[in-house]
Design a protein around this motif. Structure first.
Motif, PDB file in Angstrom:
ATOM      1  N   ARG A 154       0.915  -1.194  -0.086  1.00 48.34           N
ATOM      2  CA  ARG A 154      -0.149  -0.082   0.015  1.00 48.34           C
ATOM      3  C   ARG A 154       1.008   1.373   0.150  1.00 48.34           C
ATOM      4  N   ALA A 222     -12.930  -9.747   2.115  1.00 49.58           N
ATOM      5  CA  ALA A 222     -13.491  -8.557   2.895  1.00 49.58           C
ATOM      6  C   ALA A 222     -13.356  -7.136   1.903  1.00 49.58           C
ATOM      7  N   GLU A 223     -14.312  -6.508   2.151  1.00 50.74           N
ATOM      8  CA  GLU A 223     -14.683  -5.396   1.479  1.00 50.74           C
ATOM      9  C   GLU A 223     -13.522  -4.332   1.840  1.00 50.74           C
ATOM     10  N   ASP A 224     -13.194  -4.006   3.297  1.00 57.40           N
ATOM     11  CA  ASP A 224     -12.252  -3.465   3.932  1.00 57.40           C
ATOM     12  C   ASP A 224     -10.983  -4.236   4.162  1.00 57.40           C
ATOM     13  N   ARG A 225     -10.190  -4.253   3.154  1.00 58.89           N
ATOM     14  CA  ARG A 225      -8.900  -4.998   3.506  1.00 58.89           C
ATOM     15  C   ARG A 225      -8.063  -4.643   4.673  1.00 58.89           C
ATOM     16  N   THR A 226      -8.314  -3.604   5.108  1.00 61.99           N
ATOM     17  CA  THR A 226      -7.545  -2.961   6.152  1.00 61.99           C
ATOM     18  C   THR A 226      -8.198  -3.654   7.618  1.00 61.99           C
ATOM     19  N   ARG A 227      -9.449  -3.941   7.420  1.00 61.44           N
ATOM     20  CA  ARG A 227     -10.121  -4.345   8.716  1.00 61.44           C
ATOM     21  C   ARG A 227      -9.391  -5.332   9.591  1.00 61.44           C
TER      22      ARG A 227
END
Length: 474
Positions: A154, A222-227
């Motif tokens: 990232r 997951a939609e939010d990969r940082t979750r």
């Protein structure tokens, strides 16, 4: 004013810092995490990375903390006997947690004089004809002649530069956890032998401090990969596939990762460069990611140092992209292939069976091992001897070993004729007159990264090649 700012203090950044310091380059490493990670994302070094450590006199440090395993079984988990006479003096995989690799490389960089600042996050940068200005999260600014983004998949550096990162998003996701378990070792060993590797994988023996490492496939991405990953989510997925969570407790580290596959379109924009995961991401099949980053740094370090030192020939720094971009593209492709072979559908499993049969041919297995371990790489230096562009393995000399002569990161002319000269380049190239029964060439000129830049016995021909890699005569 620094010569080079390195954003990211992982294995790529630390390796690069050490390489630059060998040449007296003023380096600062900016690592946003205040403390080293406790999660071992990578678990070993492949042959070429082991050679790299040997070339720099670091291998004994790594061997003291690692375990040697036979080469093989890491192409989509298909296990075949290792071919005979692999072209290396280190025909093994070194099992060593990335946490230790990170520490050893950071210690080496610091010993050589690199400044490492933890808890310092780069949030922006700008560049002009004379240097780069880095903006930190606390509002301070640092100035350097060059900057290298080693700040992960990232990468802030890559995003600020606006460099394209084409490829495929994650279609499969896994959870990785390091936990303690209540189940006896024999229960885990039996489960590991029965469970399909496409859904759940874990070590049959505990890692350091009695901690087990599990990798389990999620139901979807997951939609939010940082979750953040929760312990209950992780344990529940293990129960789905194993029927038990083995009494796991006291998680030391939890994370998620996917099979996203992307590569930066450019590795250099002016005075800013990209290396490691900032330049390429891919599934962890074959354990190539950490090794690829270390080898990026090994290729870049001496070239950037030459640029800072003022003796780099034209286009030397650009050759970093020219040489390393195709290497990473090949890694992305072989991990794509391995990912397909690890899916449970009938079609991919039929192809897996065919590949397994082909690997019964020793030369097929040799080809794949040389690809995964990176010892088969040949940079395009033009037409010439078959050794040209390849790294030269460690060979025995009459007075020692080849790699023992490369610890300083300089070029090296190994002259078995005793008739050649590097006069004019002696500040950059060591001239060693010695003989080896293992090297069937009269003389070979090695770059600081160990790749053969010239082979022959003609002095005039040598004089035409020295400026290509080591600049004008002094």
């Amino acid at each position: 004013m620094f010569d080079v700012i390195i954003a990211g203090g992982g294995p790529t950044g630390s390796m690069l810092a050490g390489e630059l310091r060998l040449h007296g380059v003023r380096v600062v490493v900016l690592e946003k995490e205040a403390e080293p990670s406790r999660l071992a994302r990578g678990l070993g070094l492949h042959v070429r990375s082991i050679e790299v450590m040997d070339q720099r006199g670091l291998l004994d440090r790594f061997l003291a903390h690692g375990t040697q395993y036979p080469v093989g079984g890491f192409f989509a988990g298909i296990s075949k006997p290792s071919p005979e006479r692999l072209d290396t003096t280190h025909p093994y995989v070194l099992g060593i947690p990335q946490t230790i690799t990170d520490r050893l490389l950071a210690e080496r960089a610091a010993e050589l004089g690199a400044e490492i600042r933890r808890g310092c996050e780069l949030v922006g940068l700008s560049q002009d004809d004379h240097g780069v200005t880095a903006e930190l999260a606390d509002g301070t600014r640092l100035r350097s002649r060059y900057l290298v983004g080693c700040d992960g998949g990232r990468s802030t550096v890559r995003k600020v530069l606006g460099v394209g990162f084409p490829g495929e998003p994650a279609g499969v996701e896994w959870l990785l956890g390091e936990v303690e378990v209540a189940a006896p070792p024999e229960q885990l060993t039996a489960a590991a032998a029965e469970l399909p590797t496409t859904h759940l994988r874990f070590g049959p023996a505990p890692h350091e401090d009695g901690v087990y490492r599990f990798v389990v496939r999620t139901e979807d991405v997951a939609e939010d990969r940082t979750r953040p990953t929760t312990f209950e989510e992780f344990a529940q997925r293990v129960r789905v596939f194993a029927g038990t969570d083995f009494g796991m407790h006291s998680p030391r580290a939890l994370t998620r990762f996917g099979d996203a596959t992307r590569q930066a379109e450019r590795y250099r924009v002016g005075r800013v460069l990209l290396a490691g995961d900032a330049a390429h991401i891919h599934p962890p099949m074959g354990g190539q990611g950490l090794n690829l980053g270390i080898q990026d740094a090994f290729n870049l370090g001496w070239k950037l140092a030459a640029e800072v030192g003022g003796w780099a020939p034209e286009a030397l720094l650009d050759s970093y992209h020219t040489e390393r971009h195709p290497v990473a593209a090949d890694v992305l492709n072989n991990t794509r292939a391995q990912s397909v072979l690890l899916t449970p559908e009938p079609g991919p499993q039929a192809v897996r069976k065919l590949v397994s049969e082909l690997m019964d041919f020793e030369e097929v297995t040799r080809y794949l091992i040389e690809k995964i371990t990176a010892i088969g790489i040949r940079y395009d230096f033009g037409a010439g001897h078959d050794l040209l562009g390849r790294r030269v393995r460690d060979v025995g000399l009459k007075r020692g070993r080849l790699y023992e002569l490369m610890h300083g990161g300089r070029g090296l002319l190994l002259d078995q004729t005793g008739r050649l000269s590097v006069a004019g380049w002696a500040d950059r190239v060591d001239h060693v007159i010695d003989v080896s029964e293992e090297l069937d060439v009269p003389a070979v000129l090695l770059r600081p990264d160990g790749h053969a830049a010239w082979v022959g016995d003609d002095q005039q021909d040598l004089l035409e090649q020295l400026p290509r890699w080591f600049g004008a005569a002094g």
